[in-house]
Scaffold this motif. Structure first.
Motif, mmCIF file in Angstrom:
data_model
loop_
_atom_site.group_PDB
_atom_site.id
_atom_site.type_symbol
_atom_site.label_atom_id
_atom_site.label_comp_id
_atom_site.label_asym_id
_atom_site.label_seq_id
_atom_site.Cartn_x
_atom_site.Cartn_y
_atom_site.Cartn_z
ATOM 1 N N ASP B 418 0.830 -1.215 0.000
ATOM 2 C CA ASP B 418 0.000 0.000 0.000
ATOM 3 C C ASP B 418 0.861 1.261 0.000
ATOM 4 O O ASP B 418 0.365 2.347 -0.259
ATOM 5 C CB ASP B 418 -0.940 0.019 1.210
ATOM 6 C CG ASP B 418 -0.190 0.015 2.522
ATOM 7 O OD1 ASP B 418 0.760 -0.785 2.671
ATOM 8 O OD2 ASP B 418 -0.531 0.816 3.415
ATOM 9 N N ARG B 419 2.159 1.119 0.288
ATOM 10 C CA ARG B 419 3.040 2.288 0.324
ATOM 11 C C ARG B 419 3.455 2.744 -1.074
ATOM 12 O O ARG B 419 4.124 3.744 -1.237
ATOM 13 C CB ARG B 419 4.260 1.982 1.187
ATOM 14 C CG ARG B 419 3.901 1.791 2.661
ATOM 15 C CD ARG B 419 4.978 1.031 3.432
ATOM 16 N NE ARG B 419 6.220 1.761 3.544
ATOM 17 C CZ ARG B 419 6.651 2.355 4.647
ATOM 18 N NH1 ARG B 419 5.914 2.308 5.747
ATOM 19 N NH2 ARG B 419 7.797 2.977 4.678
ATOM 20 N N MET B 420 3.036 2.002 -2.081
ATOM 21 C CA MET B 420 3.206 2.391 -3.480
ATOM 22 C C MET B 420 4.668 2.579 -3.883
ATOM 23 O O MET B 420 4.996 3.408 -4.735
ATOM 24 C CB MET B 420 2.407 3.671 -3.798
ATOM 25 C CG MET B 420 0.917 3.535 -3.610
ATOM 26 S SD MET B 420 0.200 2.100 -4.445
ATOM 27 C CE MET B 420 0.382 2.538 -6.162
ATOM 28 N N GLN B 421 5.528 1.740 -3.285
ATOM 29 C CA GLN B 421 6.933 1.815 -3.673
ATOM 30 C C GLN B 421 7.222 0.891 -4.860
ATOM 31 O O GLN B 421 6.413 0.033 -5.209
ATOM 32 C CB GLN B 421 7.799 1.437 -2.465
ATOM 33 C CG GLN B 421 7.731 2.498 -1.374
ATOM 34 C CD GLN B 421 8.407 2.042 -0.100
ATOM 35 O OE1 GLN B 421 7.852 1.230 0.640
ATOM 36 N NE2 GLN B 421 9.595 2.558 0.147
ATOM 37 N N SER B 422 8.392 1.067 -5.399
ATOM 38 C CA SER B 422 8.773 0.300 -6.586
ATOM 39 C C SER B 422 8.861 -1.187 -6.285
ATOM 40 O O SER B 422 9.169 -1.608 -5.173
ATOM 41 C CB SER B 422 10.125 0.800 -7.074
ATOM 42 O OG SER B 422 10.746 -0.193 -7.825
ATOM 43 N N VAL B 423 8.607 -1.975 -7.289
ATOM 44 C CA VAL B 423 8.715 -3.431 -7.172
ATOM 45 C C VAL B 423 10.116 -3.838 -6.706
ATOM 46 O O VAL B 423 10.286 -4.801 -5.963
ATOM 47 C CB VAL B 423 8.339 -4.113 -8.505
ATOM 48 C CG1 VAL B 423 9.290 -3.712 -9.625
ATOM 49 C CG2 VAL B 423 8.291 -5.623 -8.362
ATOM 50 N N GLU B 424 11.108 -3.069 -7.124
ATOM 51 C CA GLU B 424 12.491 -3.417 -6.776
ATOM 52 C C GLU B 424 12.717 -3.344 -5.274
ATOM 53 O O GLU B 424 13.438 -4.144 -4.698
ATOM 54 C CB GLU B 424 13.452 -2.462 -7.480
ATOM 55 C CG GLU B 424 13.284 -2.513 -8.981
ATOM 56 C CD GLU B 424 14.315 -1.696 -9.720
ATOM 57 O OE1 GLU B 424 15.064 -0.955 -9.067
ATOM 58 O OE2 GLU B 424 14.365 -1.832 -10.953
ATOM 59 N N GLU B 535 3.497 8.656 -10.935
ATOM 60 C CA GLU B 535 3.215 7.583 -9.976
ATOM 61 C C GLU B 535 2.562 8.186 -8.742
ATOM 62 O O GLU B 535 2.861 9.318 -8.369
ATOM 63 C CB GLU B 535 4.520 6.893 -9.556
ATOM 64 C CG GLU B 535 5.154 6.091 -10.667
ATOM 65 C CD GLU B 535 6.474 5.439 -10.246
ATOM 66 O OE1 GLU B 535 6.833 5.512 -9.047
ATOM 67 O OE2 GLU B 535 7.138 4.862 -11.124
ATOM 68 N N PRO B 536 1.702 7.408 -8.081
ATOM 69 C CA PRO B 536 1.129 7.907 -6.833
ATOM 70 C C PRO B 536 2.264 8.242 -5.866
ATOM 71 O O PRO B 536 3.284 7.541 -5.830
ATOM 72 C CB PRO B 536 0.320 6.722 -6.306
ATOM 73 C CG PRO B 536 0.047 5.878 -7.510
ATOM 74 C CD PRO B 536 1.226 6.058 -8.411
ATOM 75 N N VAL B 537 2.108 9.286 -5.087
ATOM 76 C CA VAL B 537 3.146 9.627 -4.113
ATOM 77 C C VAL B 537 3.327 8.454 -3.163
ATOM 78 O O VAL B 537 2.377 7.744 -2.832
ATOM 79 C CB VAL B 537 2.785 10.923 -3.338
ATOM 80 C CG1 VAL B 537 2.853 12.117 -4.273
ATOM 81 C CG2 VAL B 537 1.411 10.818 -2.699
ATOM 82 N N GLU B 538 4.579 8.258 -2.737
ATOM 83 C CA GLU B 538 4.902 7.041 -1.998
ATOM 84 C C GLU B 538 4.657 7.153 -0.493
ATOM 85 O O GLU B 538 4.473 8.213 0.048
ATOM 86 C CB GLU B 538 6.373 6.683 -2.240
ATOM 87 C CG GLU B 538 6.594 6.089 -3.619
ATOM 88 C CD GLU B 538 8.018 5.576 -3.817
ATOM 89 O OE1 GLU B 538 8.760 5.492 -2.826
ATOM 90 O OE2 GLU B 538 8.353 5.268 -4.969
ATOM 91 N N ILE B 539 4.743 5.985 0.118
ATOM 92 C CA ILE B 539 4.605 5.821 1.562
ATOM 93 C C ILE B 539 3.331 6.543 2.006
ATOM 94 O O ILE B 539 2.314 6.367 1.364
ATOM 95 C CB ILE B 539 5.897 6.278 2.285
ATOM 96 C CG1 ILE B 539 7.095 5.612 1.529
ATOM 97 C CG2 ILE B 539 5.901 5.848 3.740
ATOM 98 C CD1 ILE B 539 8.439 5.805 2.122
ATOM 99 N N TYR B 540 3.351 7.313 3.070
ATOM 100 C CA TYR B 540 2.073 7.875 3.486
ATOM 101 C C TYR B 540 1.971 9.378 3.205
ATOM 102 O O TYR B 540 1.341 10.119 3.933
ATOM 103 C CB TYR B 540 1.781 7.494 4.935
ATOM 104 C CG TYR B 540 1.697 5.984 5.083
ATOM 105 C CD1 TYR B 540 0.853 5.232 4.260
ATOM 106 C CD2 TYR B 540 2.491 5.301 5.991
ATOM 107 C CE1 TYR B 540 0.791 3.840 4.343
ATOM 108 C CE2 TYR B 540 2.437 3.902 6.087
ATOM 109 C CZ TYR B 540 1.582 3.187 5.251
ATOM 110 O OH TYR B 540 1.520 1.822 5.334
ATOM 111 N N THR B 541 2.596 9.790 2.096
ATOM 112 C CA THR B 541 2.480 11.182 1.684
ATOM 113 C C THR B 541 1.048 11.465 1.245
ATOM 114 O O THR B 541 0.522 12.555 1.466
ATOM 115 C CB THR B 541 3.441 11.475 0.513
ATOM 116 O OG1 THR B 541 4.710 10.912 0.826
ATOM 117 C CG2 THR B 541 3.581 12.961 0.296
#
Lengths: 676, 676
Positions: B418-424, B535-541
């Motif tokens: 859910d934090r929308m970070q990269s697959v890597e 891309e959606p902003v990451e983590i809980y931004t």
């Protein structure tokens, strides 16, 4: 000055034409479908912002839940962050204020009338029943308009009620099973078009889809494991009920019974016959044995079990397409017919139906059946479901016959959307027929039903077969008969079709899924171009004889990605026909744009990695490109040489062949153009 | 000759590099995911044509049903019209021949090993259990390749088994309820990636999603009407079981209990508190009262009712994020703590957990909980679910701590998708951590779980958050740890991501639904271009403080149409970085193509009819276009004037701002380029 006068005259003339067509001029501004009975415009506008609220006057009934869904759809559509996500009870200054008098019992003849009044700062919905109120909510969602800065509800006063009380969609879940999620989203879509009957075709040669605890072999052996449990059925019935939709189940007997007989062969008319779930399409011989008393014991017990799951007063027993071949081959049956003075298989089926009707009566169900059940002894309480018309050899259609005979009737002939015909074809048919009915007879026309037979659809494609055409047919069932301007209907249908996606309807998105599967790529632009001008072949040209496809054949082909009413096809034909009548630079430019689109499409297509399925398309596409190149030249004034003419003929020859069960709908008009 | 030698050397070198990375060179040819333990190539090919058949050695168990689904997927993917749509029993010369020894009991530690042998004309699948066999069927589907004329299974021999026995996906259905159809398609997708645990997060502050017949207010008042009936739960558990997936339910206590306390406020720790279903996100105070004996009576009765619905031996009791604020405010609780010698709220929670563990034991359930439950008195039979790592202040992560303490543990920290970070980011984390574990300790690492918290997803968007990244994480859980080449993983992930659509996964298609809703048009090409680089902003931004969005806020915004790992963004960055290191004509051309795509995109965007949502995007897009124009000029050798420099700064300033909760991922590399 003269120009202005002419312009004014033209405007008046235009309005007159609209009026002649019975179409309110507001239908140019508002994309309502079905079009309401009365609508007037005013200068009010109600803006949708974060303070948006909904108030209801009664938490009982269907409106509370419908209002929550309404708020979700409204916020999702507009992106507005409302502060209040749930409706209030009796909040005076709410944005939407809903008042209804009583909770309806979902049976034939619910009062669905409602009024919408857009006043200064409020949208009021008034209705006699909760069902009327939720019909009004759907209208309000269609009234939402926008400009650059805001979404708002346009200022109108609407008084609305349906022309027919039976506005149905039949889904055949026997030929291809449909999961609950497919049924639910289609129920939502039906409600958005104010439809009120879901006819659930639950059994046929290809499957018996109801769990039976009394006769478990029915679902164990007759369904390939794809059936609805009692809980599933209650779930769907309850879901439909909340939307003000009746559920009329159909168990098709005595014919179309292969699945039943796969489970209980001893009930069949042909001893020793190897009954097996049917994988092909068509009319088959397996038939219940009407002279076997066990058949009636079976049906009695089965209906005792199943009928309580369906609270509707009506039960559909099918009764169609029994050719009686297995009866003819059964000596005992023949003897019985003689003994009882039954002259034909039709008489024998009547004998069967009367017994069935008595069983249903025990369980408080009235009988409905396809028009074959209409025989002299059938009581007038039965509803005749008319599916046969001129094409089936009934000059006036069986509907006319039925109502003239004193039956109530529902029309489905002309609403067979599985035939992949144009929306216009269906839209122009009136359930009350050709106007030759008396007032009394016309009253007996309850309405119509769209039939989605599922030989050639799966859950991936069923939505694109049902929608958006069914929205237009729903208008036919709801609106006054004078609403029939085709251009205007098409104009309104476009945004309505997009809005259906809010409810999960997958016509657009699953087209793209199929195209990605064909191309094995995310780049489907070149095939999308093709779906703009190719339509699935009509009527039953696809699956000739019912043996080209089995129920487990792939329905992920190019044809499955194509729709009736291909949008570029329609627009191109219109422009070309208009150009041929009266050429103009702008029309020429428009036509050249189309041809260039196809030329570019082919060039993009060539960049895809080939596979057997793109291979099927390649030659067709190439010929379309070649033909397009010629057409551009001709439009630019070049004469066709003999050599080019030959090439054109070669192209046309290829393009006339179906392309994976589709046809190039612009070809005839291009031929016309090239031959001029 | 020398060129050939060099080429050969290069090839050897390349292979060595691959081998250094532990990656089998066949992973360049075959798009298998998760990558199998052992694979060898041979010269066989098995073609897929109408004579394709499947044979199994036993109709019992899961393979028969799985084989039917397999055939449907195979025919849908290839378009091949097979004559036989169902598997045979012991057909010697079948195309796919499956042999397994026994039907597995779906609990921890099922044997999932299998072999695939592609011989002359047959694909053999051998497995100890039916679950192993269906894992093998998924591998065969991934082995299907094609050329212009045919589809075929490539010739390989595979011996495969998982590295970890716990390969899970958690779905939070509390923050946003998910319909059964969403869960089912995700279960299918999990099985296609050989995952075997569905962790069902059923209760939280925002909703209690299980029907309770014993405490009906739980679902009546605690769920907004969105809950799973007992029948629904049985349906999901059975569906998962057929896929070889365990279902581990979670009822989160004593914190995250607002929904429970909305129904039964008397069980709360703060008397007179107005408990109401939470609409925001975050950590809240409502907590069960651990010193109220009625709480344990309640939990006992509730678990007595609910645990039989879930056949798995483990039950997850949550236990996370209880800050104990309401305990601190409760005088009685403070007195109790003193009396019992409980020094902290943590000790008090342990007291609670131990009682809970005893209750669960009565119902034959072992306890699992988030890592907060790991206290000195917690029995070693409990499974510790590690969610806290370095970022949460645990230098080595709680997983290491747990296994060093003798617990079995499952890792979720680093798999918070859910934090929308990269697959890597996720792919490179190993459940067994940093290699500081002894062999014994490593054995206690059961595996990992992807966590799909649902504060910011609805059923429309959840698939695009889970997939395709979860496929790569599933590989981390299954494959040997040496499989970690990022480029290769990305290469394989692309076709895998497309194939997920076969199972109904809606990541691509619902992106387009959202874009059509934003544009109110079928022409979404211009916005699709943007989703390639935003891309959606990451983590809980996104949703700062948990109060920007309520659970009923719209999730149909531009951010909801965007993915982690925006494809153009990734490729552009790679090309640009490479260009900056070593410019070339082809790289320059590629970069210019991207800039032109964005320029054209904006021009197309302007053709759309404006509405408030396109309005939010307009200025950003305009600046991207302007910046692109400058970049093209710079690439073509033009110097930047002071005036242009100023314009660039203006563009960058705007583009640095989030665009409807998304960010332009190519901006840093463009800045780098312009600053060089």
């Amino acid at each position: 000055m003269i120009k202005r006068i002419i312009n004014n005259l033209l405007t008046i003339l235009l309005f007159s034409v609209i009026m002649v067509n019975g179409q309110n001029k507001l239908s140019e501004t508002y994309n309502l479908m079905p079009w309401p009975k009365e609508i007037k415009e005013n200068n009010n506008k109600v803006y949708i912002n974060e303070d948006f609220t909904v108030s209801i006057n009664n938490k009982e009934g269907r409106v509370h839940g419908a209002a929550i869904k309404f708020i979700r759809r409204l916020t999702n559509r507009t992106g507005v962050f409302v502060k209040e996500g749930f409706p209030f009870l009796n909040k005076k200054n709410a944005t939407i204020k809903i008042t209804f008098n009583k909770v309806a019992d979902i049976q034939l003849n619910v009062d669905e009338s409602y009024e919408v009044l857009v006043t200064g700062k409020q949208v009021e919905i008034l209705a006699k029943t909760d069902v009327g109120a939720i019909r009004g909510l759907e209208t309000v969602l269609q009234l939402i308009r926008y400009n650059e800065n805001s979404f708002y509800v346009g200022g109108v006063t609407i008084k609305d009620s349906p022309r027919f009380i039976w506005r149905g969609l039949m889904i055949d879940v026997a030929r291809h099973y449909q999961p609950l999620s497919v049924l639910k989203r289609n129920l939502d879509a039906m409600a958005s078009m104010k439809m009120n009957v879901f006819h659930w075709h639950l059994s046929d040669d290809q499957g018996f889809r109801v769990e039976s605890k009394v006769f478990p072999k029915l679902h164990e052996l007759g369904s390939d494991g794809q059936y609805y449990t009692h809980e599933n059925i209650k779930d769907i019935v309850s879901y439909a009920n909340k939307l003000g939709i009746r559920v009329v189940p159909e168990i098709d007997v005595p014919g179309h019974a292969t699945a039943i007989l796969t489970a209980y062969p001893e009930l069949g008319s042909k001893k020793g016959y190897d009954y097996k779930i049917e994988r092909f399409s068509g009319v088959f011989h397996p038939t219940l044995n009407p002279i076997n008393p066990e058949v009636y014991v079976f049906l009695d017990k089965l209906f005792a079990e199943i009928t309580p799951l369906f609270p509707d007063n009506y039960f559909h027993i099918g009764g169609d397409e029994n050719e009686g071949k297995h009866w003819d081959e059964n000596h005992e049956v023949q003897k019985f017919k003689k003994k009882e003075g039954l002259n034909s298989n039709h008489d024998l089926q009547t004998f069967f139906n009367i017994k069935l009707q008595e069983i249903l009566k025990k369980y408080n169900k009235k009988l409905m059946g396809w028009d074959e059940i209409m025989t002299k002894d059938m009581p007038k309480t039965a509803i005749i479901h008319s599916w046969r018309g001129v094409n089936e050899g009934f000059k006036n259609g069986t509907l006319t016959e039925a109502v003239k005979n004193g039956y109530q009737a529902v029309l489905s002939n002309d609403y067979y959307i599985d035939r992949m015909q144009s929306v216009e074809h269906h839209y122009l048919f009136d359930p009350a027929g050709n106007g030759k009915l008396t007032k009394e007879e016309e009253k007996r026309v309850l309405g119509g039903e769209v039939t989605m037979w599922s030989e050639l659809v799966t859950s991936l494609t069923i939505d694109s077969r049902i929608w958006p055409r069914t929205a237009a047919i729903a208008e036919r069932f709801w609106s006054v008969k004078e609403v029939k301007n085709l251009e205007n209907m098409r104009k309104r249908l476009r945004p309505i079709s997009l809005q259906l996606e809010e409810l999960g309807i997958s016509h657009f998105k699953n087209r793209d899924v199929i195209l990605r599967n064909i191309t094995k790529s995310n780049d489907i632009s070149s095939l999308k171009v093709l779906t703009g001008v190719y339509e699935p072949v009509e009527i039953y040209t696809r699956n000739k004889g019912g043996t080209e496809y089995k129920s487990f054949s792939p329905f992920t082909l190019f044809a499955d990605a194509c729709f009736a009413d291909a949008i570029d096809g329609y627009n191109f034909k219109k422009t070309m026909n208009s150009y041929l009548k009266r050429p103009s630079v702008s029309k020429k430019k428009e036509l050249i744009n189309y041809f260039n689109k196809w030329i570019k499409g082919y060039n993009d297509f060539l960049k895809l990695q080939s596979n057997p399925n793109t291979g099927l398309i390649k030659n067709h596409y190439k010929k379309l490109k070649e033909l397009s190149l010629v057409c551009v030249e001709v439009l630019n004034g070049k004469k066709i040489t003999k050599k080019v003419k030959k090439e054109v003929n070669e192209c046309v020859k290829v393009l006339k062949e179906p392309l994976v069960d589709t046809e190039l709908v612009v070809l005839p008009v291009i031929e016309k153009f090239l031959n001029e």
